[in-house]
Structures are given as C-alpha cells and as structure tokens.
Design an enzyme around this catalytic site. Structure first.
Site, short mmCIF file in Angstrom:
data_model
loop_
_atom_site.label_atom_id
_atom_site.label_comp_id
_atom_site.label_asym_id
_atom_site.label_seq_id
_atom_site.Cartn_x
_atom_site.Cartn_y
_atom_site.Cartn_z
N ILE A 470 0.95 -1.36 -0.04
CA ILE A 470 0.06 0.13 0.04
C ILE A 470 0.94 1.39 0.05
O ILE A 470 0.47 2.56 0.38
CB ILE A 470 -1.05 -0.07 1.40
CG1 ILE A 470 -0.25 -0.01 2.68
CG2 ILE A 470 -2.04 -1.27 1.11
CD1 ILE A 470 -1.30 0.00 3.71
N ILE A 637 15.12 -4.79 11.16
CA ILE A 637 14.84 -3.91 10.39
C ILE A 637 15.11 -4.26 8.92
O ILE A 637 16.46 -4.64 8.60
CB ILE A 637 15.42 -2.49 10.33
CG1 ILE A 637 14.83 -1.91 11.92
CG2 ILE A 637 14.98 -1.52 9.36
CD1 ILE A 637 13.60 -1.81 12.13
N THR A 642 13.45 2.03 3.47
CA THR A 642 11.73 2.15 3.46
C THR A 642 11.10 2.16 4.71
O THR A 642 10.23 2.58 4.96
CB THR A 642 11.40 0.81 2.67
OG1 THR A 642 12.06 -0.39 3.31
CG2 THR A 642 11.55 0.98 1.10
N GLN A 646 8.56 4.75 6.39
CA GLN A 646 7.21 4.60 7.04
C GLN A 646 7.10 5.29 8.16
O GLN A 646 6.04 5.79 8.59
CB GLN A 646 7.21 3.08 7.36
CG GLN A 646 7.01 2.36 6.07
CD GLN A 646 5.53 2.68 5.73
OE1 GLN A 646 4.61 2.39 6.38
NE2 GLN A 646 5.44 3.16 4.51
N LYS A 709 9.34 -6.79 13.68
CA LYS A 709 8.23 -6.49 14.40
C LYS A 709 7.06 -5.23 13.70
O LYS A 709 6.09 -5.31 13.93
CB LYS A 709 8.48 -5.42 15.84
CG LYS A 709 9.11 -6.67 16.77
CD LYS A 709 9.53 -5.60 18.15
CE LYS A 709 9.56 -6.18 19.37
NZ LYS A 709 10.09 -5.56 20.51
N VAL A 711 6.99 -1.43 11.14
CA VAL A 711 6.96 -0.15 11.61
C VAL A 711 6.05 0.81 11.10
O VAL A 711 6.19 1.95 11.18
CB VAL A 711 8.45 0.41 10.81
CG1 VAL A 711 9.33 -0.21 11.62
CG2 VAL A 711 8.34 0.05 9.42
N GLU A 713 2.94 1.69 11.79
CA GLU A 713 2.26 2.46 12.79
C GLU A 713 2.73 3.05 14.02
O GLU A 713 2.21 4.33 14.34
CB GLU A 713 0.99 1.78 13.15
CG GLU A 713 -0.02 1.53 11.99
CD GLU A 713 -0.96 0.17 12.19
OE1 GLU A 713 -0.37 -0.86 12.21
OE2 GLU A 713 -2.23 0.50 11.91
#
Ligand code: MOS
Length: 744
Positions: A470, A637, A642, A646, A709, A711, A713
């Site tokens: 997205i 990461i 990128t 984010q 994990k 990233v 949000e």
C-alpha cells in the site's frame, strides 16, 4: 539496477519505484476494458429520514446515460437478505447500499448514474432530485456522549482491562496529581488514491475486479458473499495502491455498487469516489479521554485512571484499543480503565493508522507530561523512572523491550538537555522555543501467510503471495528476503502481489505484513532451494563431478567445489540437468518457527521515543515544528530506507494530528463540512522539518520467524504528544485538544 546482492537489512531503493513514476503501475481506476461504463454516486443530503421520491427524468435525458440505479430497480443479491453479515465490517447491522428508502447518514448513496463517459454520468448525477421525509438526527459528539455504551457482543480485547490495586483511593492519597478531559477531533483518511473499483466481465462471465483495497482476498470473499457468487467467479486485483492507512481494510460502498451495476447492466463498470465523497465515510473516530494521574513527590506513579469514549454510527459498533496503553506501558500499582462508544447519525468511524493507539497513546502521553511537570521532573527522567519492562496490564513479559535504549539514544541524538526549566525559558527574537518528548507503543503482530517461489528456465525467481503493497515497500523487502533466502540477485527476482488468486495472505494492516509475508517468502525460498538441490543430486543428467562436489547456491549461480577447485553453473544450466522447465515450492509461515505465540505467554510490542522542538511566534501564535527525532525499537529492520520512510510518513500524519487535521461537523446537516484540501489541512512540505529516524538495535527471536516487528504505525504513536508537550514548554499553555489551534 546495480544492486547485485540485496540482502535483508540493506537500504535497497524501491523496486516498484520506476513503474510508479513512469505511469506503468496500474491503479484501480485505470484498467480500460471496451464498453466501460462510468458510475457516479449520488449522495444523501440529509442525515436521517426516508426517501419519498427520486426524480431522475432530467438525468436520464442526458446523452450517454445508460441507467440510474436506485433502491427501486437495483438487482436483488445476498447482501440485501436479512441474514447478511459483512465479514469485513464491524459488529452490528451493516449498512447496505441502496437497500431501501431509509437514510441513515448524510452522504449515503441514494443512486448511481451509469453513462458512457464520466462527464455524462457526473452531469446527470447533479440533475437528480430527491424528496426526503426528514427525521430528527444527532451528529453532535458531546450530545452522543450521553448515550455511550459498551456493546454486548464485542471482541474480547476491547473489554475494559482488569483493574489493579485501588486507583481512586491511590489517586486521592497522591500528593501530586493531574486530571483532565483530553480530546481528539475526528480526522479523515486522505490517501493520494481515492477509493475506486473497476469491474471487468470476463468471457466466461467471471468478474475481475480492480479495487483500491488493502486486502484483495478479503474483498474477493466479500463480493462473492454479497453477490451470491461462487468464489471462483470473482478475482480481485490491487497490484498498486496509492496509500490507504486503514481506509482500505473494509470494502467501501464503491466496491459493491460497481459490482452491482455490472450485474445489472452486463457491462464493465467503474465507480470512483471524489475527494469530498471520501469525507462521507472514512474517518478516525472523535475521542475524549478523561485521565487522572497521581504520583509521589519523587515522581513515582501511584495511580492511573482512564475513561475513554469514541464515536460510532447508529448501526455498527466500531471499537478501538484506546484506553489500555498507559496501563500496559507504565508500572503503577493502581490502575483502572473504562471504554465506551457513543453513537451518532453518521457513517461508522473506522481504523486509521495505529487505530486506538494513535488516539490513546498521544492523549495519555500529553497527560504524563503534565504530571511530570507537576512533579517538577524532567519528562525524560519521569519516563525512565516509571516505564514498565513488562506488559504491566497483563503482568506478562515481553518478547523484547528496547524502550530504555530508545529513550536514551533518542535523547542523545536530539541533544535533550534536561528540559531547561520554565516555559518560555528558550527564546529567539519573538519566537518562543520549546522542547517536548513522548514515548510510543504499538502491537507487533503476525498473521499466518503463504507464499510461492518458482524458478524458471530463464534463471529468474518468481515470488507470489496475495499481500498488498500500500506504498509501504512490501515489493522491495520481499525481494530482499527472497534474494537472501534463495541466493539470487534482486534484479532476477519478480514479485507478484495484489491478486486474490495468489497464495493466501491476510489483508495488509496492523504493521504485520513485513513480519508475516516476509516469513512466508523466506520459507518458500528455502524450501525451493532445498528441493532444487535435492533434485539436482538425484537427476541422471546431472554430471557426476557435480554430484561429488560440495554444491552451493549463491548470487544466482551454482557453485560446485571439489578438491579445492570451483566450477560455476548458471541456474538455467542447472535446471536443464533436472529436465524441468521450472521448479516451485509453496510454504505457509506460522507465528513462531519453534513455538506457538499463543503458548508463549509473552506480549509483543514495538516501542519508540519521540523528541520535538517547536518555535512559537509569541505575537501571532504560529507554531512551527523545527526538529523531530524518533528512536524506534522494532526488532529486525528489513530495509532501513523504506522503514525510515514509513516512520517519517507516520510522523507527518501525527504532525497533522497535532496541528492541522480536523474534520468539522455541521451538526444541523450531520455532514463533515470541510471536505476538501482547501479546508481540511494536511501538512505540506513547509510544515515538516527534517525528521531524524533512528532504529535501536533490537534482537527478538520470538516475536516472529524473522525477528521483525513492523514499522507502519509506530511513528504515529507519541509524535503528536511530543509536539503538544513542546508547545507547552515553549508557551506555558496547556492544550488538551488535538489539533492545537494556538490562541484558542
Ligand atoms: Mo492499518 S489502520 O491496520 O491499515
């Protein structure tokens, strides 16, 4: 592209960037099948009532108009049955477009005009007159608060958490305390690409639907059930998505109306929404949080009391995790929280980037700043003193927690100097300078995902999964994962996403895609590699000297080492030994490689520490954010470039939350009035300073198979609070409503 080796962890530029900037990437409103009809939606002008009559004669007379579809003449499908459940919606009774004459919210579709050109459809749509019987409505949030409720059926994670200790008693006894009502205005989704659906009818009658969605398989299932079609008769594609932020989690009404139009007219159909129409249905709920915090004089938290309310529609119960974050993240012996929703006559509010936490973390962190200040403490020292190493609400250990490192490294990068005392203590001419900080927390989630890897005779590796990119960089990180897992340069990898026919992948959301689809691609490539090497060892056509060598696959070549000498084969050659045109493997990634997360009894979160500098013009009240530093601890990461993008994107959105974005309701009409970019303000380049994103080293072998994990949000969580707290430090004035309108 010159990248030869593109392993996980490298800053590879986006592999889809070229297609996007050259216009070769196809978005939902772009396929152009022959005979395409354009559908334009006519929206209700009232918030509640009944349609008495629809006058469409003038519209039908416009040259090129094919049909005006209303609740009178639309085809009947399963969606209109009483028993219908919107599998992508939220609990409650779903709104069903063009079901009947009842109006439940302003902006509700009352008709769709279909025409040979978009212009004809739009002109005709403007000529439609609707007579309404108006019923009383309420669109005022404050009035809705009187009807707040907890639905009887809801997902268990929205039920208020178990209290610990005795929060009200501890609050009464605390020598230092603050209490207040904090408020977040509703905000609308404003991705670059607006909602759009193009429905193509294939020769066998099956539908290929291009939709702006975060989940092609979710929309495929939705349409199959809404139209009572067999799943095989619907294929949904979304290879490129121009941002979504949660607006594409559920199927918006353009999807169903386009498909219904195609069914009715037996023609391909496109329905796109305009920017003002986006404002009728995709927004983050308005929220109030009553927060009371108590502490000892040395700054030890003694009591947390949080009561939150967010809005929903009259027909669906949209809930978020708003009130829990402070109880999870701070060690405090006495804590309690309550959460309810308040109904109003609008469309249902919805998930928007870090739903729940974007609201709850930011408002809570503003309250924490007030308490730290009341204790006479540096807010950084206050956090370091009170943050919890475990999930304090569930009393569960975490798979990893690098919040302390994030706080310390972020402070160092920012040059946090112990919070110079007193608001107004830093000044440059007529500008007051303020420093503020906050912590952020968001879930680290994982969803089972499948992926397929196929090696073809041209020596290329093809990866397929029904994930969506997205705008997040999913294509790129999956290519990096495949490159490392299989041992092939990234420019020989093709990634196929955004198609419901591909291996099963959950809707992109919740920051779980990198962890989930990444793991699936990793497993599929490893499995393919093993299968390939095994087949080589077995095949009669493989030369004996290779079979007796030590064989490795690297950089897209097969290396055979024997008695110290090395022989190299291309993958094409190697494949020819096996005698197959291609070889493939498909795998499904599960939560843990060794353990089931549900059995781990550990909680999983990303953490961050945000530091901000603002300058406030003392006479004009203009706020400028001049520096933002975000230290993020999010496990492994995949691609620092990128990933930082984010986090930066979320920080821009959070700057909007703090200073600009606010959907203004005109209660008389039940309509958000500032439904365009001239009146709804999103940050522009001039509003955004250089944003420094650093990733804190965090090794976590339990959170997900690759230690990722996510990233997408975390950058939302804490950033708006850091800005608000900096404004206090600059001006001495506390604002408890976001966005902050200086002088208000
Ligand atoms: Mo996000 S609100 O989970 O798309």
């Amino acid at each position: 592209m010159n990248v030869v080796s593109a392993n996980i962890g490298q800053s590879v530029p986006r592999i889809d960037g070229f297609a996007k900037v050259t216009g070769q990437a196809t978005y939902a409103a772009e396929p152009h099948p022959p005979g395409l009809l354009y559908g334009v939606i006519v929206n209700s002008l009232i918030a509640r009532g009944r349609i008495e009559a629809i006058h469409d004669e003038a519209a039908r007379a416009v040259p090129g108009v094919t049909e005006v579809m209303t609740h009178h003449n639309r085809p009947h499908t399963a969606l209109f049955e009483k028993s219908y459940v919107d599998g992508l919606g939220v609990p409650g009774s779903p709104y069903r477009p063009l079901h009947d004459a009842e109006i439940r919210f302003n902006g509700q579709p009352v008709a769709v005009v279909f025409a040979e050109t978009f212009e004809a459809a739009r002109e005709a749509a403007m000529l439609i007159q609707v007579d309404y019987e108006r019923w009383p409505h309420n669109a005022d949030f404050d009035a809705a608060l009187h009807q707040k409720y907890m639905p009887s059926k809801t997902r268990s994670n929205y039920v208020p958490p178990k209290s610990r200790g005795n929060a009200s008693e501890a609050y009464a006894l605390s020598p230092v305390k603050i209490e207040g009502r904090f408020h977040l205005a509703p905000e609308h989704h404003n991705p670059m690409e607006m909602h759009a659906t193009t429905v193509i009818i294939e020769e066998d009658g099956a539908l290929t639907v291009w939709d702006k969605t975060q989940g092609p398989q979710a929309v495929q299932a939705y349409l199959a059930s809404a139209l009572s079609l067999s799943g095989k008769k619907v294929r949904v594609r979304n290879p490129y998505v121009g941002g979504a932020f949660g607006s594409g989690l559920r199927a918006q009404h353009n999807v169903f109306l386009a498909a219904l139009g195609a069914e009715m007219l037996k023609r391909p159909v496109r329905v796109t929404l305009t920017r003002p129409q986006m404002f009728t249905h995709v927004f983050r709920p308005e929220a109030v949080m009553d927060i009371a915090l108590g502490a000892d004089r040395d700054g030890t938290l003694q009591s947390i009391i949080v009561e939150g309310v967010t809005d929903t529609s009259r027909f669906e119960h949209n809930m978020e995790n708003v009130v829990v974050w402070g109880l999870i993240g701070y060690k405090c012996p006495n804590a309690t929280a309550d959460y309810k929703i308040a109904p109003r006559d609008t469309y249902t509010s919805s998930d928007m980037r870090a739903p729940g936490a974007a609201t709850g973390v930011n408002l809570f962190e503003m309250a924490v700043d007030e308490l730290a200040w009341a204790c006479g403490m540096d807010p950084l020292a206050f956090r370091l003193h009170n943050y919890s190493e475990i999930d304090a609400m569930h009393n569960m250990p975490l798979t990893s927690n690098a919040l302390r490192e994030a706080l310390l490294q972020g402070a160092e990068r920012f040059g946090w100097n112990g919070y110079p005392p007193g608001p107004g203590s830093l000044r440059d001419g007529r500008e007051l300078i303020g420093h503020g900080m906050a912590t952020g927390i968001w879930d680290a989630m994982f969803s089972p995902t499948a992926a397929r890897a196929r090696l073809t005779s041209d020596g290329r590796l093809h990866i397929a999964t029904a994930a969506s990119d997205i705008g997040t960089g999913t294509y790129t990180i999956l290519a990096q994962t495949a490159s490392e897992a299989f041992g092939i340069p990234i420019d020989r990898i093709d990634i196929e996403l955004g198609d419901s026919t591909l291996p099963e992948c959950p809707t992109e959301g919740g920051s779980w895609t990198a962890a989930s689809a990444g793991a699936a691609v990793w497993l599929a490539c490893q499995s393919l590699r093993e299968k390939f090497l095994k087949a080589l060892a077995k095949s009669e056509n493989t030369p004996e000297r290779i079979k007796q060598s030590e064989v490795t696959l690297t950089e897209g070549e097969l290396h055979g080492v024997r008695d110290g000498s090395r022989e190299v084969f291309s993958l094409q050659e190697a494949l020819s030994f096996i005698g197959e045109a291609s070889i493939e493997a498909e795998e499904t990634a599960k939560p843990g490689l060794r353990d089931k997360i549900s059995e781990m009894r550990k909680a999983r979160f990303t953490h961050s520490a945000v530091f901000c500098e603002v300058r406030v013009d003392e006479e004009l009240g203009i706020v400028r954010v001049t520096r933002l530093v975000n230290a993020v601890a999010a496990g492994r990461i995949m691609n620092p470039k990128t990933a930082a993008s984010q986090v930066r994107g979320a920080m821009v959105m959070a700057t909007g939350m703090a200073l600009h974005e606010e959907s203004l309701m005109d209660e008389r009409y039940g309509r958000f009035m500032n439904h365009n970019f001239s009146e709804y303000h999103i940050p522009s380049h001039a509003d955004i300073p250089e944003m420094d994103v650093l990733f804190v080293d965090e090794k976590d072998e339990e959170v997900s198979p690759l230690g990722i994990k996510g990233v997408g949000e975390i950058g939302m969580c804490g950033t708006a609070a850091a800005i608000a707290n900096a404004i206090f430090h600059a001006t001495g004035k506390r604002y408890r409503t976001l966005p902050i309108i200086p002088g208000a």
